[in-house]
Design a protein around this motif. Structure first.
Motif, PDB file in Angstrom:
ATOM      1  N   ARG A 171       0.895  -1.420   0.022  1.00 19.03           N
ATOM      2  CA  ARG A 171      -0.035   0.055  -0.105  1.00 19.03           C
ATOM      3  C   ARG A 171       0.795   1.315   0.144  1.00 19.03           C
ATOM      4  O   ARG A 171       0.336   2.253   0.475  1.00 19.03           O
ATOM      5  CB  ARG A 171      -0.919  -0.038   1.157  1.00 19.03           C
ATOM      6  CG  ARG A 171      -2.091  -1.119   0.991  1.00 19.03           C
ATOM      7  CD  ARG A 171      -2.628  -1.469   2.498  1.00 19.03           C
ATOM      8  NE  ARG A 171      -1.762  -2.229   3.185  1.00 19.03           N
ATOM      9  CZ  ARG A 171      -1.938  -2.834   4.484  1.00 19.03           C
ATOM     10  NH1 ARG A 171      -3.200  -2.281   5.090  1.00 19.03           N
ATOM     11  NH2 ARG A 171      -1.398  -3.636   4.914  1.00 19.03           N
TER      12      ARG A 171
ATOM     13  N   GLU B   2       3.698  -4.634   4.102  1.00 20.99           N
ATOM     14  CA  GLU B   2       3.060  -5.157   4.883  1.00 20.99           C
ATOM     15  C   GLU B   2       2.432  -3.984   5.971  1.00 20.99           C
ATOM     16  O   GLU B   2       1.597  -4.234   6.917  1.00 20.99           O
ATOM     17  CB  GLU B   2       3.372  -6.293   5.876  1.00 20.99           C
ATOM     18  CG  GLU B   2       3.917  -7.328   4.929  1.00 20.99           C
ATOM     19  CD  GLU B   2       4.530  -8.535   5.791  1.00 20.99           C
ATOM     20  OE1 GLU B   2       3.738  -9.374   5.874  1.00 20.99           O
ATOM     21  OE2 GLU B   2       5.610  -8.170   5.844  1.00 20.99           O
ATOM     22  N   LEU B   3       2.900  -2.549   5.615  1.00 19.96           N
ATOM     23  CA  LEU B   3       2.420  -1.548   6.580  1.00 19.96           C
ATOM     24  C   LEU B   3       1.110  -1.000   5.905  1.00 19.96           C
ATOM     25  O   LEU B   3       0.567  -1.013   5.082  1.00 19.96           O
ATOM     26  CB  LEU B   3       3.431  -0.345   6.567  1.00 19.96           C
ATOM     27  CG  LEU B   3       4.929  -0.610   6.934  1.00 19.96           C
ATOM     28  CD1 LEU B   3       5.853   0.315   6.827  1.00 19.96           C
ATOM     29  CD2 LEU B   3       4.801  -0.867   8.567  1.00 19.96           C
ATOM     30  N   GLU B   4       0.325  -0.441   7.077  1.00 17.51           N
ATOM     31  CA  GLU B   4      -0.790   0.390   6.617  1.00 17.51           C
ATOM     32  C   GLU B   4      -0.255   1.883   6.548  1.00 17.51           C
ATOM     33  O   GLU B   4       0.370   2.413   7.157  1.00 17.51           O
ATOM     34  CB  GLU B   4      -1.736   0.459   7.991  1.00 17.51           C
ATOM     35  CG  GLU B   4      -2.999   1.449   7.718  1.00 17.51           C
ATOM     36  CD  GLU B   4      -3.942   1.325   8.860  1.00 17.51           C
ATOM     37  OE1 GLU B   4      -4.851   2.295   8.883  1.00 17.51           O
ATOM     38  OE2 GLU B   4      -3.813   0.347   9.732  1.00 17.51           O
ATOM     39  N   PHE B   5      -0.692   2.654   5.511  1.00 14.41           N
ATOM     40  CA  PHE B   5      -0.528   3.902   4.945  1.00 14.41           C
ATOM     41  C   PHE B   5      -1.649   4.901   4.974  1.00 14.41           C
ATOM     42  O   PHE B   5      -2.756   4.372   4.500  1.00 14.41           O
ATOM     43  CB  PHE B   5       0.372   3.930   3.555  1.00 14.41           C
ATOM     44  CG  PHE B   5       1.597   3.483   3.590  1.00 14.41           C
ATOM     45  CD1 PHE B   5       1.835   1.929   3.518  1.00 14.41           C
ATOM     46  CD2 PHE B   5       2.649   4.157   3.800  1.00 14.41           C
ATOM     47  CE1 PHE B   5       3.085   1.134   3.495  1.00 14.41           C
ATOM     48  CE2 PHE B   5       4.011   3.588   3.757  1.00 14.41           C
ATOM     49  CZ  PHE B   5       4.386   2.599   3.753  1.00 14.41           C
ATOM     50  N   GLU B   6      -1.477   6.185   5.164  1.00 13.56           N
ATOM     51  CA  GLU B   6      -2.457   7.176   4.998  1.00 13.56           C
ATOM     52  C   GLU B   6      -2.028   8.435   4.223  1.00 13.56           C
ATOM     53  O   GLU B   6      -0.658   8.301   4.445  1.00 13.56           O
ATOM     54  CB  GLU B   6      -2.829   7.838   6.415  1.00 13.56           C
ATOM     55  CG  GLU B   6      -3.720   6.636   7.329  1.00 13.56           C
ATOM     56  CD  GLU B   6      -4.027   6.973   8.742  1.00 13.56           C
ATOM     57  OE1 GLU B   6      -5.050   6.359   9.278  1.00 13.56           O
ATOM     58  OE2 GLU B   6      -3.746   8.144   9.021  1.00 13.56           O
TER      59      GLU B   6
ATOM     60  N   PRO C 236       3.227   5.998   6.775  1.00 18.41           N
ATOM     61  CA  PRO C 236       3.025   4.680   7.726  1.00 18.41           C
ATOM     62  C   PRO C 236       2.384   4.903   8.905  1.00 18.41           C
ATOM     63  O   PRO C 236       2.550   5.993   9.539  1.00 18.41           O
ATOM     64  CB  PRO C 236       4.327   4.166   7.731  1.00 18.41           C
ATOM     65  CG  PRO C 236       5.263   5.285   7.753  1.00 18.41           C
ATOM     66  CD  PRO C 236       4.752   6.222   6.683  1.00 18.41           C
ATOM     67  N   VAL C 237       1.540   4.062   9.456  1.00 13.53           N
ATOM     68  CA  VAL C 237       0.822   4.085  10.663  1.00 13.53           C
ATOM     69  C   VAL C 237       1.287   3.367  11.771  1.00 13.53           C
ATOM     70  O   VAL C 237       1.734   2.311  11.455  1.00 13.53           O
ATOM     71  CB  VAL C 237      -0.778   3.709  10.745  1.00 13.53           C
ATOM     72  CG1 VAL C 237      -1.527   3.725  11.580  1.00 13.53           C
ATOM     73  CG2 VAL C 237      -1.174   4.927   9.571  1.00 13.53           C
TER      74      VAL C 237
ATOM     75  N   PRO D 285       2.071  -2.174  14.442  1.00 13.98           N
ATOM     76  CA  PRO D 285       1.837  -1.770  13.160  1.00 13.98           C
ATOM     77  C   PRO D 285       0.264  -1.914  13.008  1.00 13.98           C
ATOM     78  O   PRO D 285      -0.412  -1.333  11.884  1.00 13.98           O
ATOM     79  CB  PRO D 285       2.339  -2.892  12.221  1.00 13.98           C
ATOM     80  CG  PRO D 285       2.737  -3.942  13.083  1.00 13.98           C
ATOM     81  CD  PRO D 285       2.767  -3.562  14.613  1.00 13.98           C
ATOM     82  N   GLU D 286      -0.477  -2.583  13.801  1.00 14.45           N
ATOM     83  CA  GLU D 286      -1.996  -2.664  13.746  1.00 14.45           C
ATOM     84  C   GLU D 286      -2.655  -2.388  15.203  1.00 14.45           C
ATOM     85  O   GLU D 286      -2.315  -2.527  16.101  1.00 14.45           O
ATOM     86  CB  GLU D 286      -2.451  -3.943  13.163  1.00 14.45           C
ATOM     87  CG  GLU D 286      -1.910  -4.300  11.657  1.00 14.45           C
ATOM     88  CD  GLU D 286      -2.016  -5.895  11.389  1.00 14.45           C
ATOM     89  OE1 GLU D 286      -2.583  -6.586  12.388  1.00 14.45           O
ATOM     90  OE2 GLU D 286      -2.295  -6.098  10.191  1.00 14.45           O
ATOM     91  N   GLN D 287      -3.779  -1.833  15.241  1.00 11.64           N
ATOM     92  CA  GLN D 287      -4.537  -1.626  16.144  1.00 11.64           C
ATOM     93  C   GLN D 287      -5.192  -2.907  16.631  1.00 11.64           C
ATOM     94  O   GLN D 287      -5.323  -3.708  16.085  1.00 11.64           O
ATOM     95  CB  GLN D 287      -5.672  -0.375  15.977  1.00 11.64           C
ATOM     96  CG  GLN D 287      -6.715  -0.889  14.939  1.00 11.64           C
ATOM     97  CD  GLN D 287      -7.591   0.240  14.826  1.00 11.64           C
ATOM     98  OE1 GLN D 287      -8.218   1.034  15.695  1.00 11.64           O
ATOM     99  NE2 GLN D 287      -8.105   0.598  13.608  1.00 11.64           N
TER     100      GLN D 287
ATOM    101  N   LYS E 126      -7.314   3.724  17.385  1.00  8.45           N
ATOM    102  CA  LYS E 126      -7.463   5.141  16.614  1.00  8.45           C
ATOM    103  C   LYS E 126      -7.922   6.414  17.618  1.00  8.45           C
ATOM    104  O   LYS E 126      -9.187   6.766  17.238  1.00  8.45           O
ATOM    105  CB  LYS E 126      -8.050   5.036  15.374  1.00  8.45           C
ATOM    106  CG  LYS E 126      -7.155   4.618  14.156  1.00  8.45           C
ATOM    107  CD  LYS E 126      -7.677   4.779  13.043  1.00  8.45           C
ATOM    108  CE  LYS E 126      -6.544   4.304  11.818  1.00  8.45           C
ATOM    109  NZ  LYS E 126      -6.853   4.646  10.369  1.00  8.45           N
TER     110      LYS E 126
END
Length: 540
Positions: free
Chosen positions: A12, A406-410, A415-416, A428-430, A448
């Motif tokens: 992503r 494998e990261l979450e992006f905004e 990266p989040v 890396p994840e909530q 979040k």
């Protein structure tokens, strides 16, 4: 999970960030090791795959690099497990010595078959064969080749490297095989990394894989940068562009009470410096930390504490998110082929832990509390192309690396990271990560809530390779604790918790608590970022 083989995607990470600055080596595509040029190749041709074994029992896929630039040669093949998107690379090399007798690269003189999947009763695409190049005298093979037939690879297909361009190597992450345990029987495939890592280490991450047969490693070295590790690092403007592009979004739990602050705010809001033997006369701290002791070591001679007034103490504990920023340490890694940007956050207070005991969630009182808390994430940037390769999430005394795919992006390339409730470990994840087993463990909850954008709120505190461009703040060289050492009765704290537990759970809880690390008992502030072993070395 993904289907086999791994998807051909870069996850992503939305936009590639380019860094064009005339006359600079960073993100130019090629790095010169001093007679040996190398570049990253991320386009591959699939050679063989298996759909069983390895992480999540999804198998692994083996590739050789494709679209190799003119004049460059393969040094080894690439493999990765099928439980994640295809996102890796291997290095290819070009001899620039103009020395026909002792150049930096030479073809192998033969190949030895290391392993074949022919006898395996597994789901596989054809049969795979792994070959070790036989190097000429004075040269070493740094990678293995994979074929889909029993014929040896062509002699001219790959290159071996002159021995003085190599360094010691070790296993990194398990790719495929019957078991991750180093003593497991059969063949195991691992990604590799230089054994010596850190600011001064010259070993280069090659992207190739290592074979381990019946617990014994096939000894393959990595490359070494003999040309110094600073020539291809980002300059000041490029560094700013990196952080603005990839600066993480940090989310705090919706119920978080203890937020980060700037160090300056902490000092200006009543933090006190104590000296052993003169505890009755603590003194205020200059906003820059200039009156903190700048010599010595972590000897408990000094420590920092919250304000004396109880109301002020509780206010300062909660931090100041609006003024918080990330403190950046920028350093060369893997012989200057990567840039690590460690982003440190300071919290005035680390809150108490909570434990899950079967169906109950119980506060642990003082257990887990301490004054002063330093946590960090690290961006690993490729100096070949300026792209984010991976991100490190510190989690208590250790942490994890997560590949960019494998990261979450905004907002494109942000990266989040999620800061856990009270403990401030990064994930890396909530959600919930439990330190323990399925029935009992320390809770690490994240979600979040409030947001801190580190791409817009940062201060570079050290980038030694840039000389005097950035000046270290005085507080960075304070080597003592950022919080006092406070002893309390662990037995009393355990009894407080046991009072709210049903009888059958009391012994389960007590046994669990007795097995917790000693650092969770008693309050003791941490040392600052510069005292951590990761400051000059690699992450844990």
């Amino acid at each position: 999970m993904i289907q086999n083989p791994p998807r051909e995607t870069k996850g992503r990470l939305i936009n590639s960030v380019r860094f064009y600055v005339s006359g600079e080596g960073f993100a130019s595509g090629i790095i010169d090791l001093g007679g040996l040029q190398i570049c990253q190749v991320s386009k591959f041709t699939k050679i063989w795959a298996t759909q069983e074994g390895g992480p999540d029992n999804l198998g692994a896929t083996f590739f050789e690099p494709s679209s190799i630039p003119d004049g460059f040669f393969m040094l080894g093949c690439y493999s990765q497990p099928n439980n994640k998107p295809l996102s890796g690379y291997v290095l290819v090399g070009k001899d620039t010595t103009n020395d026909s007798l002792d150049g930096s690269l030479k073809p192998p003189i033969d190949y030895t078959l290391v392993w074949s999947s022919e006898s395996l009763k597994i789901k596989q695409d054809g049969i795979g064969y792994i070959w070790l190049p036989t190097p000429p005298d004075g040269y070493k093979a740094i990678g293995l080749l994979i074929t889909g037939s029993p014929e040896k690879p062509a002699i001219d297909k790959a290159r071996c490297v002159r021995s003085d361009f190599t360094d010691s190597n070790e296993n990194q992450a398990w790719i495929w095989g019957p078991g991750e345990d180093v003593n497991s029987n059969g063949i195991n495939i691992y990604s590799s990394r230089p054994r010596n890592r850190g600011i001064q280490a010259m070993g280069v991450l090659t992207g190739t894989f290592i074979v381990q047969n019946n617990g014994v490693n096939l000894d393959l070295p990595c490359l070494k940068n003999g040309n110094g590790n600073k020539n291809f690092m980002p300059n000041e403007d490029q560094l700013k562009a990196i952080v603005e592009a990839y600066g993480p979004h940090i989310y705090f739990h919706p119920d978080e009470e203890y937020f980060p602050s700037s160090v300056k705010w902490y000092f200006e809001n009543g933090a006190l410096l104590y000296k052993k033997g003169d505890e009755a006369n603590p003194g205020p701290i200059d906003p820059t930390g200039s009156n903190l002791p700048q010599d010595g070591e972590n000897d408990d001679a000094y420590w920092i504490d919250l304000p004396m007034d109880n109301a002020e103490k509780e206010r300062v504990k909660k931090g100041d998110l609006s003024g918080a920023c990330g403190y950046l340490h920028v350093k060369p890694m893997f012989g200057g082929t990567f840039t690590d940007v460690a982003i440190w956050l300071f919290y005035p207070f680390n809150g108490p832990a909570r434990v899950k005991v079967q169906f109950l969630n119980v506060p642990l009182g003082k257990i887990g509390e301490h004054i002063g808390d330093w946590e960090h994430v690290t961006l690993r940037i490729s100096n070949f192309n300026g792209e984010l390769k991976s991100m490190y999430f510190s989690q208590h005394s250790r942490g994890i690396w997560v590949d960019a795919s494998e990261l979450e992006f905004e907002n494109g390339n942000k990266p989040v990271a999620f800061s856990s409730l009270h403990g401030h470990a990064f994930y890396p994840e909530q959600g919930l990560v439990l330190q323990g087993n399925g029935n009992i463990g320390i809770r690490n909850d994240s979600g979040k809530g409030k947001l801190l954008d580190l791409g817009s709120k940062f201060l570079v505190v050290e980038a030694e390779y840039l000389g005097s461009v950035f000046v270290e703040p005085p507080w960075l060289n304070y080597a003592r604790k950022w919080g006092p050492k406070i002893s309390y009765s662990t037995e009393d704290e355990i009894k407080k918790v046991e009072k709210v537990l049903p009888g059958k759970l009391k012994s389960v809880f007590e046994k669990f608590v007795r097995g917790l690390p000693n650092e969770l008992f008693g309050e003791e502030g941490p040392i600052g970022p510069k005292g951590k072993d990761s400051w000059n070395g690699d992450e844990r």
